[in-house]
Design a protein around this motif. Structure first.
Motif, PDB file in Angstrom:
ATOM      1  N   HIS A 117       5.080 -24.603 -51.859  1.00  0.00           N
ATOM      2  CA  HIS A 117       4.241 -25.392 -50.978  1.00  0.00           C
ATOM      3  C   HIS A 117       4.827 -26.780 -50.856  1.00  0.00           C
ATOM      4  CE1 HIS A 117       2.850 -26.292 -55.070  1.00  0.00           C
ATOM      5  NE2 HIS A 117       2.599 -27.488 -54.589  1.00  0.00           N
ATOM      6  N   GLY A 118       4.415 -27.485 -49.822  1.00  0.00           N
ATOM      7  CA  GLY A 118       4.887 -28.852 -49.632  1.00  0.00           C
ATOM      8  C   GLY A 118       6.282 -28.895 -49.045  1.00  0.00           C
ATOM      9  N   GLY A 119       6.793 -30.110 -48.922  1.00  0.00           N
ATOM     10  CA  GLY A 119       8.133 -30.294 -48.385  1.00  0.00           C
ATOM     11  C   GLY A 119       9.196 -30.073 -49.444  1.00  0.00           C
ATOM     12  N   LYS A 120      10.429 -30.250 -49.038  1.00  0.00           N
ATOM     13  CA  LYS A 120      11.560 -30.013 -49.930  1.00  0.00           C
ATOM     14  C   LYS A 120      11.757 -31.171 -50.897  1.00  0.00           C
ATOM     15  CE  LYS A 120      15.539 -30.342 -48.040  1.00  0.00           C
ATOM     16  NZ  LYS A 120      16.584 -30.003 -47.055  1.00  0.00           N
ATOM     17  N   VAL A 121      11.948 -30.826 -52.161  1.00  0.00           N
ATOM     18  CA  VAL A 121      12.330 -31.804 -53.178  1.00  0.00           C
ATOM     19  C   VAL A 121      13.842 -31.715 -53.349  1.00  0.00           C
ATOM     20  CG1 VAL A 121      12.156 -32.487 -55.606  1.00  0.00           C
ATOM     21  CG2 VAL A 121      10.114 -31.710 -54.377  1.00  0.00           C
ATOM     22  N   LEU A 122      14.524 -32.815 -53.120  1.00  0.00           N
ATOM     23  CA  LEU A 122      15.980 -32.861 -53.267  1.00  0.00           C
ATOM     24  C   LEU A 122      16.321 -33.578 -54.568  1.00  0.00           C
ATOM     25  CD1 LEU A 122      18.795 -32.336 -52.035  1.00  0.00           C
ATOM     26  CD2 LEU A 122      18.612 -34.574 -50.926  1.00  0.00           C
ATOM     27  N   VAL A 123      17.040 -32.895 -55.456  1.00  0.00           N
ATOM     28  CA  VAL A 123      17.474 -33.487 -56.716  1.00  0.00           C
ATOM     29  C   VAL A 123      18.939 -33.883 -56.570  1.00  0.00           C
ATOM     30  CG1 VAL A 123      17.757 -33.167 -59.195  1.00  0.00           C
ATOM     31  CG2 VAL A 123      15.837 -32.072 -58.012  1.00  0.00           C
ATOM     32  N   VAL A 124      19.192 -35.180 -56.645  1.00  0.00           N
ATOM     33  CA  VAL A 124      20.540 -35.710 -56.457  1.00  0.00           C
ATOM     34  C   VAL A 124      21.082 -36.166 -57.805  1.00  0.00           C
ATOM     35  CG1 VAL A 124      21.957 -37.396 -55.245  1.00  0.00           C
ATOM     36  CG2 VAL A 124      19.903 -36.473 -54.141  1.00  0.00           C
ATOM     37  N   CYS A 125      22.242 -35.661 -58.157  1.00  0.00           N
ATOM     38  CA  CYS A 125      22.859 -35.943 -59.457  1.00  0.00           C
ATOM     39  C   CYS A 125      24.115 -36.774 -59.234  1.00  0.00           C
ATOM     40  CB  CYS A 125      23.185 -34.611 -60.131  1.00  0.00           C
ATOM     41  SG  CYS A 125      23.964 -34.756 -61.734  1.00  0.00           S
ATOM     42  N   ALA A 126      24.182 -37.963 -59.842  1.00  0.00           N
ATOM     43  CA  ALA A 126      25.313 -38.859 -59.618  1.00  0.00           C
ATOM     44  C   ALA A 126      26.633 -38.263 -60.112  1.00  0.00           C
ATOM     45  CB  ALA A 126      25.058 -40.197 -60.289  1.00  0.00           C
ATOM     46  N   GLY A 158      32.322 -42.589 -55.424  1.00  0.00           N
ATOM     47  CA  GLY A 158      32.902 -41.965 -54.232  1.00  0.00           C
ATOM     48  C   GLY A 158      31.793 -41.798 -53.207  1.00  0.00           C
ATOM     49  N   ILE A 159      31.388 -42.911 -52.608  1.00  0.00           N
ATOM     50  CA  ILE A 159      30.178 -42.929 -51.785  1.00  0.00           C
ATOM     51  C   ILE A 159      30.294 -42.023 -50.569  1.00  0.00           C
ATOM     52  CG2 ILE A 159      30.826 -44.865 -50.309  1.00  0.00           C
ATOM     53  CD1 ILE A 159      27.389 -44.349 -51.972  1.00  0.00           C
ATOM     54  N   HIS A 160      31.520 -41.722 -50.143  1.00  0.00           N
ATOM     55  CA  HIS A 160      31.714 -40.849 -48.986  1.00  0.00           C
ATOM     56  C   HIS A 160      31.164 -39.446 -49.245  1.00  0.00           C
ATOM     57  CE1 HIS A 160      35.091 -40.467 -51.691  1.00  0.00           C
ATOM     58  NE2 HIS A 160      35.387 -39.283 -51.171  1.00  0.00           N
ATOM     59  N   ARG A 161      31.125 -39.025 -50.522  1.00  0.00           N
ATOM     60  CA  ARG A 161      30.584 -37.700 -50.857  1.00  0.00           C
ATOM     61  C   ARG A 161      29.090 -37.646 -50.567  1.00  0.00           C
ATOM     62  NH1 ARG A 161      32.412 -37.649 -57.025  1.00  0.00           N
ATOM     63  NH2 ARG A 161      31.286 -39.629 -56.794  1.00  0.00           N
ATOM     64  N   LEU A 162      28.405 -38.750 -50.805  1.00  0.00           N
ATOM     65  CA  LEU A 162      26.978 -38.823 -50.525  1.00  0.00           C
ATOM     66  C   LEU A 162      26.719 -38.909 -49.029  1.00  0.00           C
ATOM     67  CD1 LEU A 162      24.023 -39.228 -51.573  1.00  0.00           C
ATOM     68  CD2 LEU A 162      24.483 -41.691 -51.423  1.00  0.00           C
ATOM     69  N   LEU A 163      27.454 -39.753 -48.335  1.00  0.00           N
ATOM     70  CA  LEU A 163      27.234 -39.954 -46.906  1.00  0.00           C
ATOM     71  C   LEU A 163      27.495 -38.686 -46.108  1.00  0.00           C
ATOM     72  CD1 LEU A 163      28.793 -43.524 -46.512  1.00  0.00           C
ATOM     73  CD2 LEU A 163      26.384 -42.889 -46.822  1.00  0.00           C
ATOM     74  N   ALA A 164      28.345 -37.822 -46.621  1.00  0.00           N
ATOM     75  CA  ALA A 164      28.603 -36.545 -45.950  1.00  0.00           C
ATOM     76  C   ALA A 164      27.388 -35.622 -45.991  1.00  0.00           C
ATOM     77  CB  ALA A 164      29.801 -35.849 -46.593  1.00  0.00           C
ATOM     78  N   LYS A 165      26.428 -35.939 -46.848  1.00  0.00           N
ATOM     79  CA  LYS A 165      25.213 -35.123 -46.988  1.00  0.00           C
ATOM     80  C   LYS A 165      23.994 -35.849 -46.403  1.00  0.00           C
ATOM     81  CE  LYS A 165      27.434 -32.047 -49.478  1.00  0.00           C
ATOM     82  NZ  LYS A 165      27.668 -30.662 -49.010  1.00  0.00           N
ATOM     83  N   SER A 166      24.211 -36.726 -45.447  1.00  0.00           N
ATOM     84  CA  SER A 166      23.117 -37.557 -44.929  1.00  0.00           C
ATOM     85  C   SER A 166      22.011 -36.720 -44.275  1.00  0.00           C
ATOM     86  CB  SER A 166      23.653 -38.590 -43.938  1.00  0.00           C
ATOM     87  OG  SER A 166      24.355 -37.953 -42.879  1.00  0.00           O
ATOM     88  N   ASP A 167      22.360 -35.631 -43.622  1.00  0.00           N
ATOM     89  CA  ASP A 167      21.337 -34.779 -43.013  1.00  0.00           C
ATOM     90  C   ASP A 167      20.421 -34.190 -44.082  1.00  0.00           C
ATOM     91  OD1 ASP A 167      22.308 -35.278 -40.508  1.00  0.00           O
ATOM     92  OD2 ASP A 167      23.419 -33.393 -40.334  1.00  0.00           O
ATOM     93  N   GLN A 168      21.010 -33.749 -45.178  1.00  0.00           N
ATOM     94  CA  GLN A 168      20.232 -33.174 -46.266  1.00  0.00           C
ATOM     95  C   GLN A 168      19.297 -34.222 -46.879  1.00  0.00           C
ATOM     96  OE1 GLN A 168      22.808 -31.169 -49.004  1.00  0.00           O
ATOM     97  NE2 GLN A 168      21.161 -30.006 -49.970  1.00  0.00           N
ATOM     98  N   VAL A 188      21.050 -47.094 -53.451  1.00  0.00           N
ATOM     99  CA  VAL A 188      21.786 -46.706 -52.246  1.00  0.00           C
ATOM    100  C   VAL A 188      20.952 -45.730 -51.417  1.00  0.00           C
ATOM    101  CG1 VAL A 188      23.836 -45.521 -51.370  1.00  0.00           C
ATOM    102  CG2 VAL A 188      24.028 -47.101 -53.309  1.00  0.00           C
ATOM    103  N   ILE A 189      20.452 -44.695 -52.072  1.00  0.00           N
ATOM    104  CA  ILE A 189      19.677 -43.687 -51.351  1.00  0.00           C
ATOM    105  C   ILE A 189      18.365 -44.270 -50.851  1.00  0.00           C
ATOM    106  CG2 ILE A 189      18.428 -41.507 -51.631  1.00  0.00           C
ATOM    107  CD1 ILE A 189      20.666 -40.575 -53.462  1.00  0.00           C
ATOM    108  N   GLY A 190      17.743 -45.137 -51.653  1.00  0.00           N
ATOM    109  CA  GLY A 190      16.492 -45.769 -51.230  1.00  0.00           C
ATOM    110  C   GLY A 190      16.637 -46.588 -49.964  1.00  0.00           C
ATOM    111  N   GLY A 191      17.838 -47.082 -49.705  1.00  0.00           N
ATOM    112  CA  GLY A 191      18.088 -47.854 -48.490  1.00  0.00           C
ATOM    113  C   GLY A 191      18.454 -47.009 -47.293  1.00  0.00           C
ATOM    114  N   LEU A 192      18.568 -45.685 -47.489  1.00  0.00           N
ATOM    115  CA  LEU A 192      19.001 -44.805 -46.406  1.00  0.00           C
ATOM    116  C   LEU A 192      17.897 -43.911 -45.849  1.00  0.00           C
ATOM    117  CD1 LEU A 192      22.427 -43.536 -47.852  1.00  0.00           C
ATOM    118  CD2 LEU A 192      22.085 -45.247 -46.053  1.00  0.00           C
ATOM    119  N   VAL A 193      16.850 -43.663 -46.630  1.00  0.00           N
ATOM    120  CA  VAL A 193      15.878 -42.636 -46.250  1.00  0.00           C
ATOM    121  C   VAL A 193      14.443 -43.173 -46.262  1.00  0.00           C
ATOM    122  CG1 VAL A 193      17.353 -40.802 -47.171  1.00  0.00           C
ATOM    123  CG2 VAL A 193      15.599 -41.824 -48.636  1.00  0.00           C
TER     124      VAL A 193
END
Length: 251
Positions: A117-126, A158-168, A188-193
């Motif tokens: 139930h609910g929306g998707k929870v995304l777990v991001v691991c540095a 390697g911030i480009h690895r994160l930015l490549a997943k911006s849709d997710q 970083v993520i808090g400033g993007l979403v």
């Protein structure tokens, strides 16, 4: 409440002397089960919507076995966290229907269907070194009935690895961000979403990281607005918070 009192309550509801609403409130307060080494709160799911979770650290294998045996009889789903290899293997032997995940130190035993139930929870691991905590968060969130996706090794080095997943990132309803070292990734993520971001500092890092304190302080002083921070290595706590956010936002 004794079994006799419970039967009497149900009888009063049946004959109409107690309303369903009053009966439901009484059932919310049902007591725990005293098994000597623990007092199990079988009706936590009635109050909170989530059953009691077993914290394995500091408990012996025999104590864990005793607790799980009683919980199995209650019929609910079971999650135990903070298990080492020895304890996890012992539980797997005693309860073969369950699953010990060595990467997260968790043991799961599903006795009732888990309905997402609910929306998707995304777990991001540095980084891969943070994976144990991230997996604890992911498994906990799934056991609580949340759709979960994982992003691994997308830290700021390697911030480009994160930015490549911006849709997710943008598709997630809640994002759990797990990071050690200086703990910069949640900012970083808090400033993007627009989604809520829950930051989890880990104890990963060299000497000046002070076992996760540097990451914790960095996350607490995040420049990104609204980042929520849990304790060091507390993947479980982050998942529980994400679940409550998801539940509260459900239409």
């Amino acid at each position: 409440m004794t079994p006799e009192q419970l039967k009497e309550l149900l009888h009063q509801i049946k004959i109409g002397k107690t309303s369903l609403e009053d009966g439901f409130e009484a059932l919310r307060k049902l007591p725990f089960e005293d098994i000597g080494i623990a007092q199990l709160d079988h009706h936590r799911s009635l109050r909170q919507g989530v059953p009691e979770v077993i914290f394995g650290e500091g408990k012996t294998s025999e104590q864990l076995r005793t607790i799980l045996t009683a919980m199995v009889k209650a019929g609910g789903n079971i999650l135990a966290t903070r298990l080492d290899r020895e304890k996890g293997a012992a539980l797997q032997d005693s309860f073969p229907a369950g699953r010990f995940d060595i990467d997260s130190g968790t043991f799961c035993l599903v006795q009732q269907s888990i309905i997402e139930h609910g929306g998707k929870v995304l777990v991001v691991c540095a980084g891969t070194s943070d994976l144990k905590v991230a997996r604890e968060a992911a498994i906990t969130a799934r056991m609580l009935g949340n759709p979960v996706e994982e992003l691994i090794d997308v830290g700021v080095a390697g911030i480009h690895r994160l930015l490549a997943k911006s849709d997710q990132l943008r598709e997630a309803a809640v994002i759990i961000v797990v990071a050690g070292m200086e703990g910069a990734l949640p900012s970083v993520i808090g400033g993007l979403v627009p989604a809520p971001v829950i930051a989890v500092p880990t104890s990963v890092g060299y000497g000046a990281a002070f076992g996760g304190i540097a990451a914790l302080l960095g996350m607490l002083t995040s420049c990104a607005s609204g980042v929520t921070v849990v304790n060091i290595d507390n993947g479980f706590g982050a998942a529980f918070a994400a679940h409550r956010i998801n539940r509260a936002s459900k239409p």
